[in-house]
Design a protein around this motif. Structure first.
Motif, PDB file in Angstrom:
ATOM      1  N   ARG A 175     -20.456  -5.613 -56.919  1.00  0.00           N
ATOM      2  CA  ARG A 175     -20.849  -4.310 -56.375  1.00  0.00           C
ATOM      3  C   ARG A 175     -19.904  -3.863 -55.269  1.00  0.00           C
ATOM      4  O   ARG A 175     -19.747  -2.677 -55.017  1.00  0.00           O
ATOM      5  CB  ARG A 175     -22.268  -4.371 -55.815  1.00  0.00           C
ATOM      6  CG  ARG A 175     -23.333  -4.548 -56.850  1.00  0.00           C
ATOM      7  CD  ARG A 175     -24.690  -4.612 -56.197  1.00  0.00           C
ATOM      8  NE  ARG A 175     -25.740  -4.792 -57.181  1.00  0.00           N
ATOM      9  CZ  ARG A 175     -27.007  -4.964 -56.884  1.00  0.00           C
ATOM     10  NH1 ARG A 175     -27.392  -4.971 -55.617  1.00  0.00           N
ATOM     11  NH2 ARG A 175     -27.895  -5.129 -57.830  1.00  0.00           N
ATOM     12  N   ILE A 176     -19.273  -4.822 -54.611  1.00  0.00           N
ATOM     13  CA  ILE A 176     -18.386  -4.524 -53.488  1.00  0.00           C
ATOM     14  C   ILE A 176     -17.023  -4.063 -53.988  1.00  0.00           C
ATOM     15  O   ILE A 176     -16.416  -3.160 -53.418  1.00  0.00           O
ATOM     16  CB  ILE A 176     -18.250  -5.763 -52.583  1.00  0.00           C
ATOM     17  CG1 ILE A 176     -19.622  -6.113 -52.001  1.00  0.00           C
ATOM     18  CG2 ILE A 176     -17.228  -5.542 -51.483  1.00  0.00           C
ATOM     19  CD1 ILE A 176     -19.696  -7.464 -51.352  1.00  0.00           C
ATOM     20  N   GLY A 177     -16.530  -4.684 -55.036  1.00  0.00           N
ATOM     21  CA  GLY A 177     -15.222  -4.334 -55.577  1.00  0.00           C
ATOM     22  C   GLY A 177     -14.949  -5.107 -56.848  1.00  0.00           C
ATOM     23  O   GLY A 177     -15.721  -5.967 -57.255  1.00  0.00           O
ATOM     24  N   ALA A 178     -13.808  -4.783 -57.468  1.00  0.00           N
ATOM     25  CA  ALA A 178     -13.428  -5.414 -58.738  1.00  0.00           C
ATOM     26  C   ALA A 178     -12.979  -6.850 -58.497  1.00  0.00           C
ATOM     27  O   ALA A 178     -12.187  -7.127 -57.599  1.00  0.00           O
ATOM     28  CB  ALA A 178     -12.308  -4.627 -59.396  1.00  0.00           C
ATOM     29  N   LEU A 179     -13.509  -7.763 -59.298  1.00  0.00           N
ATOM     30  CA  LEU A 179     -13.141  -9.170 -59.197  1.00  0.00           C
ATOM     31  C   LEU A 179     -11.851  -9.437 -59.961  1.00  0.00           C
ATOM     32  O   LEU A 179     -11.554  -8.774 -60.953  1.00  0.00           O
ATOM     33  CB  LEU A 179     -14.257 -10.058 -59.750  1.00  0.00           C
ATOM     34  CG  LEU A 179     -15.601  -9.970 -59.048  1.00  0.00           C
ATOM     35  CD1 LEU A 179     -16.613 -10.893 -59.716  1.00  0.00           C
ATOM     36  CD2 LEU A 179     -15.484 -10.293 -57.579  1.00  0.00           C
ATOM     37  N   VAL A 236     -14.824 -16.596 -54.179  1.00  0.00           N
ATOM     38  CA  VAL A 236     -14.786 -15.319 -54.883  1.00  0.00           C
ATOM     39  C   VAL A 236     -13.421 -14.702 -54.650  1.00  0.00           C
ATOM     40  O   VAL A 236     -12.959 -14.632 -53.506  1.00  0.00           O
ATOM     41  CB  VAL A 236     -15.884 -14.352 -54.372  1.00  0.00           C
ATOM     42  CG1 VAL A 236     -15.788 -13.006 -55.069  1.00  0.00           C
ATOM     43  CG2 VAL A 236     -17.262 -14.959 -54.553  1.00  0.00           C
ATOM     44  N   GLU A 237     -12.780 -14.262 -55.723  1.00  0.00           N
ATOM     45  CA  GLU A 237     -11.489 -13.604 -55.587  1.00  0.00           C
ATOM     46  C   GLU A 237     -11.589 -12.172 -56.103  1.00  0.00           C
ATOM     47  O   GLU A 237     -12.013 -11.931 -57.233  1.00  0.00           O
ATOM     48  CB  GLU A 237     -10.396 -14.349 -56.349  1.00  0.00           C
ATOM     49  CG  GLU A 237      -9.028 -13.753 -56.109  1.00  0.00           C
ATOM     50  CD  GLU A 237      -7.909 -14.519 -56.787  1.00  0.00           C
ATOM     51  OE1 GLU A 237      -6.762 -14.048 -56.710  1.00  0.00           O
ATOM     52  OE2 GLU A 237      -8.176 -15.578 -57.388  1.00  0.00           O
ATOM     53  N   TYR A 238     -11.199 -11.242 -55.252  1.00  0.00           N
ATOM     54  CA  TYR A 238     -11.170  -9.824 -55.608  1.00  0.00           C
ATOM     55  C   TYR A 238      -9.763  -9.436 -56.036  1.00  0.00           C
ATOM     56  O   TYR A 238      -8.792 -10.153 -55.775  1.00  0.00           O
ATOM     57  CB  TYR A 238     -11.590  -8.966 -54.405  1.00  0.00           C
ATOM     58  CG  TYR A 238     -13.064  -9.038 -54.105  1.00  0.00           C
ATOM     59  CD1 TYR A 238     -13.965  -8.240 -54.800  1.00  0.00           C
ATOM     60  CD2 TYR A 238     -13.575  -9.906 -53.146  1.00  0.00           C
ATOM     61  CE1 TYR A 238     -15.316  -8.298 -54.530  1.00  0.00           C
ATOM     62  CE2 TYR A 238     -14.913  -9.973 -52.877  1.00  0.00           C
ATOM     63  CZ  TYR A 238     -15.788  -9.170 -53.580  1.00  0.00           C
ATOM     64  OH  TYR A 238     -17.142  -9.237 -53.323  1.00  0.00           O
ATOM     65  N   GLU A 239      -9.646  -8.271 -56.669  1.00  0.00           N
ATOM     66  CA  GLU A 239      -8.336  -7.797 -57.077  1.00  0.00           C
ATOM     67  C   GLU A 239      -7.496  -7.349 -55.892  1.00  0.00           C
ATOM     68  O   GLU A 239      -6.274  -7.368 -55.962  1.00  0.00           O
ATOM     69  CB  GLU A 239      -8.476  -6.646 -58.090  1.00  0.00           C
ATOM     70  CG  GLU A 239      -8.922  -7.109 -59.454  1.00  0.00           C
ATOM     71  CD  GLU A 239      -8.949  -5.992 -60.477  1.00  0.00           C
ATOM     72  OE1 GLU A 239      -8.722  -4.820 -60.112  1.00  0.00           O
ATOM     73  OE2 GLU A 239      -9.208  -6.294 -61.642  1.00  0.00           O
ATOM     74  N   SER A 240      -8.144  -6.924 -54.815  1.00  0.00           N
ATOM     75  CA  SER A 240      -7.392  -6.434 -53.661  1.00  0.00           C
ATOM     76  C   SER A 240      -7.936  -7.027 -52.361  1.00  0.00           C
ATOM     77  O   SER A 240      -9.118  -7.317 -52.251  1.00  0.00           O
ATOM     78  CB  SER A 240      -7.466  -4.901 -53.591  1.00  0.00           C
ATOM     79  OG  SER A 240      -8.762  -4.507 -53.198  1.00  0.00           O
ATOM     80  N   PRO A 241      -7.049  -7.185 -51.377  1.00  0.00           N
ATOM     81  CA  PRO A 241      -7.497  -7.656 -50.056  1.00  0.00           C
ATOM     82  C   PRO A 241      -8.489  -6.695 -49.395  1.00  0.00           C
ATOM     83  O   PRO A 241      -9.358  -7.130 -48.637  1.00  0.00           O
ATOM     84  CB  PRO A 241      -6.210  -7.744 -49.247  1.00  0.00           C
ATOM     85  CG  PRO A 241      -5.122  -7.856 -50.254  1.00  0.00           C
ATOM     86  CD  PRO A 241      -5.602  -7.090 -51.447  1.00  0.00           C
ATOM     87  N   GLU A 242      -8.392  -5.428 -49.708  1.00  0.00           N
ATOM     88  CA  GLU A 242      -9.306  -4.439 -49.126  1.00  0.00           C
ATOM     89  C   GLU A 242     -10.743  -4.707 -49.550  1.00  0.00           C
ATOM     90  O   GLU A 242     -11.660  -4.606 -48.742  1.00  0.00           O
ATOM     91  CB  GLU A 242      -8.887  -3.011 -49.511  1.00  0.00           C
ATOM     92  CG  GLU A 242      -7.571  -2.548 -48.905  1.00  0.00           C
ATOM     93  CD  GLU A 242      -6.354  -3.129 -49.604  1.00  0.00           C
ATOM     94  OE1 GLU A 242      -6.441  -3.522 -50.801  1.00  0.00           O
ATOM     95  OE2 GLU A 242      -5.292  -3.222 -48.946  1.00  0.00           O
ATOM     96  N   ASP A 243     -10.934  -5.036 -50.826  1.00  0.00           N
ATOM     97  CA  ASP A 243     -12.277  -5.349 -51.310  1.00  0.00           C
ATOM     98  C   ASP A 243     -12.803  -6.626 -50.660  1.00  0.00           C
ATOM     99  O   ASP A 243     -13.986  -6.715 -50.334  1.00  0.00           O
ATOM    100  CB  ASP A 243     -12.289  -5.490 -52.843  1.00  0.00           C
ATOM    101  CG  ASP A 243     -12.133  -4.165 -53.539  1.00  0.00           C
ATOM    102  OD1 ASP A 243     -12.413  -3.125 -52.921  1.00  0.00           O
ATOM    103  OD2 ASP A 243     -11.722  -4.159 -54.714  1.00  0.00           O
ATOM    104  N   ALA A 244     -11.928  -7.602 -50.454  1.00  0.00           N
ATOM    105  CA  ALA A 244     -12.348  -8.850 -49.806  1.00  0.00           C
ATOM    106  C   ALA A 244     -12.754  -8.576 -48.360  1.00  0.00           C
ATOM    107  O   ALA A 244     -13.721  -9.158 -47.870  1.00  0.00           O
ATOM    108  CB  ALA A 244     -11.220  -9.880 -49.865  1.00  0.00           C
ATOM    109  N   LYS A 245     -12.057  -7.686 -47.690  1.00  0.00           N
ATOM    110  CA  LYS A 245     -12.415  -7.346 -46.317  1.00  0.00           C
ATOM    111  C   LYS A 245     -13.765  -6.636 -46.257  1.00  0.00           C
ATOM    112  O   LYS A 245     -14.532  -6.850 -45.323  1.00  0.00           O
ATOM    113  CB  LYS A 245     -11.332  -6.482 -45.678  1.00  0.00           C
ATOM    114  CG  LYS A 245     -10.084  -7.252 -45.345  1.00  0.00           C
ATOM    115  CD  LYS A 245      -9.010  -6.362 -44.771  1.00  0.00           C
ATOM    116  CE  LYS A 245      -7.732  -7.163 -44.566  1.00  0.00           C
ATOM    117  NZ  LYS A 245      -6.622  -6.325 -44.126  1.00  0.00           N
TER     118      LYS A 245
END
Length: 101
Positions: A58-62, A90-99
């Motif tokens: 829900r937060i961003g693309a994995l 958990v690994e997201y496609e972008s650092p922005e989503d991880a933040k």
């Protein structure tokens, strides 16, 4: 008869397969660790993984890979104790989503 069926199937040409890997990201900018997860047996591992994937996606693309079957979530599992360890990566496609996570 069998030799006739296999004629042309075998080859003396040497094979030289080359693996294709995705680009390696040595930083962990797009990764997070979730702690305090329940410790569940192997029978409930898939269900817990699916719940975590549903929530964090829900937060961003994995960061998923069809080639390797990587779903963006790694849930460590102790085979000796037949239980998860209470955390996951958990690994997201972008650092922005991880933040955002």
């Amino acid at each position: 008869e069998e030799a006739a069926e296999l004629d042309g199937y075998f080859s003396d040409t040497p094979l030289d397969p080359k693996p294709v890997y995705p680009p390696l990201d040595k930083s962990f900018d797009a990764a997070i660790i979730i702690t305090n997860l329940p410790k569940v047996p192997e029978a409930k591992l898939d269900k817990l993984t699916k719940v975590v994937i549903k929530l964090v996606s829900r937060i961003g693309a994995l960061a998923e890979s069809d080639e390797t079957g990587f779903s963006g979530v790694v849930m460590p599992y102790d085979k000796d104790k037949d239980t998860t360890l209470g955390f996951c990566f958990v690994e997201y496609e972008s650092p922005e989503d991880a933040k955002k996570a």
